[in-house]
Design a protein around this motif. Structure first.
Motif, PDB file in Angstrom:
ATOM      1  N   ALA A   2       8.830 -44.513   0.382  1.00 36.01           N
ATOM      2  CA  ALA A   2       9.712 -43.932  -0.412  1.00 36.01           C
ATOM      3  C   ALA A   2      10.058 -42.687  -0.285  1.00 36.01           C
ATOM      4  N   ALA A   3      11.267 -42.362  -0.408  1.00 37.93           N
ATOM      5  CA  ALA A   3      11.574 -40.817  -0.084  1.00 37.93           C
ATOM      6  C   ALA A   3      12.570 -40.109  -1.199  1.00 37.93           C
ATOM      7  N   ALA A   9       7.836 -37.690   1.606  1.00 37.84           N
ATOM      8  CA  ALA A   9       7.722 -39.104   1.753  1.00 37.84           C
ATOM      9  C   ALA A   9       6.379 -39.691   1.152  1.00 37.84           C
ATOM     10  N   SER A  10       6.302 -41.016   0.745  1.00 35.41           N
ATOM     11  CA  SER A  10       5.209 -41.313   0.311  1.00 35.41           C
ATOM     12  C   SER A  10       4.944 -42.801   0.984  1.00 35.41           C
ATOM     13  N   PRO A  11       4.028 -42.920   2.215  1.00 30.23           N
ATOM     14  CA  PRO A  11       3.908 -44.093   2.760  1.00 30.23           C
ATOM     15  C   PRO A  11       3.615 -45.186   1.710  1.00 30.23           C
ATOM     16  N   MET A  12       3.950 -46.634   2.263  1.00 33.90           N
ATOM     17  CA  MET A  12       3.700 -47.730   1.720  1.00 33.90           C
ATOM     18  C   MET A  12       3.091 -48.890   2.317  1.00 33.90           C
ATOM     19  N   PRO A  48       9.395 -52.341  -5.845  1.00 39.80           N
ATOM     20  CA  PRO A  48       9.470 -51.820  -7.090  1.00 39.80           C
ATOM     21  C   PRO A  48      10.807 -51.247  -7.295  1.00 39.80           C
ATOM     22  N   ALA A  49      11.385 -51.118  -8.577  1.00 44.77           N
ATOM     23  CA  ALA A  49      12.562 -50.330  -8.796  1.00 44.77           C
ATOM     24  C   ALA A  49      12.611 -49.040  -8.747  1.00 44.77           C
ATOM     25  N   LEU A  50      13.238 -48.250  -8.046  1.00 39.79           N
ATOM     26  CA  LEU A  50      13.298 -46.675  -8.061  1.00 39.79           C
ATOM     27  C   LEU A  50      13.770 -46.225  -9.278  1.00 39.79           C
ATOM     28  N   THR A  54      19.589 -41.747  -7.368  1.00 41.21           N
ATOM     29  CA  THR A  54      20.302 -40.554  -6.668  1.00 41.21           C
ATOM     30  C   THR A  54      19.268 -39.762  -5.939  1.00 41.21           C
ATOM     31  N   THR A  55      18.015 -39.809  -6.140  1.00 43.50           N
ATOM     32  CA  THR A  55      17.207 -38.912  -5.523  1.00 43.50           C
ATOM     33  C   THR A  55      16.121 -39.551  -4.889  1.00 43.50           C
ATOM     34  N   GLU A  56      16.001 -40.910  -5.080  1.00 43.30           N
ATOM     35  CA  GLU A  56      14.870 -41.673  -4.301  1.00 43.30           C
ATOM     36  C   GLU A  56      15.602 -42.696  -3.480  1.00 43.30           C
ATOM     37  N   SER A  57      14.806 -43.215  -2.454  1.00 41.37           N
ATOM     38  CA  SER A  57      15.328 -44.319  -1.440  1.00 41.37           C
ATOM     39  C   SER A  57      14.207 -44.988  -0.795  1.00 41.37           C
TER      40      SER A  57
END
Length: 390
Positions: A2-3, A9-12, A48-50, A54-57
């Protein structure tokens, strides 16, 4: 992964070297179920829904390690490096190439290592770390090395921090005095020669500011131990108290001079010939910019200061060894030669060290200068060598 637009970045999840996908630690992965994989296909649950489109992907990223390529030779080198990382203090390019070139013959590598002579890393380390031990016979510790022993320590600076530590038996300090002779100015500790200089240096304050020229006898300088300054090198600061008849004491600092007996080594009233060992034929270890290595010369140099302190690389078998003072017994100490007459009662017999191990010098003929270079034996403890035998 998730970035966000901040490029954090947060690894998943992760997969490496062809293994199945798995969850990793992180704030986002805790909301996911463990992926299920069959063959080359892996099924991931609903992401999960962001919170902000506009700022997360969600980002899928691939990395490839290029240290070793994907070809067979590179894979062998990677395997060799991994093996050597586990079995040695660390691989080098040479050892990696050698092992991979053997088609990863681990058995032969292990057998070859076992056939080598046993060496102790701890022994090597401790021999070069042992502290100075001038008066071992006052304690129960093991004796120091003798001047002719392998690993005995020699130095090129005339004074040491041990001179500033009060004698264990008497709790009395040592004194430096200087007298002028034809060859220059002779520096003595407790009346015994340590070196000769052509001129007298200035004494300084603790900040290195010049105070005044150093004075000859009857002025004396009581050596003091100071943990605030490094004393064991040429030019290092030696803390002392200046004592002069009918003048108040004053703390001053001396520059540690280089050991030199030029012009006085043949004068037995200053330097007993039995206390000078000719070690010109010894092999030398010297420091280089790439680390320590064997070469031709006299000693092994320590502490990144190649001209200050050395260890003998082998035993000295000279007949002179039997005539040298024995640092291992109190019977070989020498009564202080400090001339109390010159102090006019300023320093009494109960105010300075009474028994001193006499200085032992080594000399090495220097073909470049056609003169001798001089060294001073510096007793160090031999306890804790951790040799193979003990």
């Amino acid at each position: 992964t998730a970035a966000a637009t901040t490029n954090t970045a947060s690894p998943m999840m992760r997969s490496f070297d062809g293994h199945d996908w798995e969850l990793t630690a992180g704030d986002y992965s805790s909301a996911l179920d463990q992926p299920t994989c069959a063959g080359d296909d892996c099924l991931v649950g609903v992401l999960p829904a962001l919170q902000d489109n506009t700022t997360e992907s969600y980002v899928l990223t691939s990395y490839y390690h290029t240290g070793f390529g994907a070809d067979a030779t590179s894979k062998q080198k990677a395997a060799a490096a991994r093996f050597l990382e586990q079995t040695t203090f660390g691989p080098t390019r040479e050892t990696i190439t050698a092992l991979s070139s053997s088609n990863l013959d681990y058995q032969s590598w292990i057998e070859n290592e076992l056939s080598k002579d046993v060496a102790s890393h701890r022994e090597y380390y401790r021999r070069r770390l042992n502290g100075r031990l001038e008066y071992s016979f006052y304690a129960t510790a093991a004796s120091p090395y003798s001047p002719c022993d392998t690993s005995s320590r020699w130095r090129t600076f005339a004074l040491s921090d041990r001179d500033g530590i009060r004698a264990t038996a008497t709790n009395r300090p040592k004194y430096v005095s200087v007298k002028q002779v034809a060859a220059g100015y002779v520096w003595m500790v407790e009346g015994m020669v340590r070196t000769v200089t052509s001129t007298l240096p200035d004494v300084k304050d603790q900040h290195g500011n010049v105070l005044e020229p150093m004075e000859v006898e009857p002025t004396m300088y009581m050596i003091e131990y100071s943990g605030q300054h490094k004393a064991n090198c040429i030019g290092c600061i030696i803390k002392s108290t200046k004592k002069k008849p009918n003048v108040n004491n004053k703390v001053v600092y001396l520059d540690n001079p280089k050991v030199d007996l030029t012009g006085i080594d043949t004068d037995p009233t200053l330097v007993p010939t039995t206390n000078v060992l000719d070690i010109s034929d010894m092999s030398l270890l010297v420091s280089t910019n790439n680390g320590y290595e064997f070469t031709t010369g006299q000693y092994w140099s320590e502490f990144n200061r190649p001209d200050d302190e050395f260890l003998l690389n082998q035993d000295v078998t000279s007949l002179q060894c039997t005539d040298l003072p024995n640092v291992r017994t109190a019977a070989h100490t020498t009564p202080s030669q400090l001339d109390t007459a010159i102090t006019n009662g300023k320093i009494t017999d109960t105010q300075h060290t009474q028994n001193v191990f006499p200085p032992v010098f080594g000399k090495v003929y220097n073909t470049a200068t056609t003169q001798f270079d001089y060294f001073l034996f510096s007793p160090v403890a031999s306890v804790g060598d951790n040799t193979v035998e003990d």
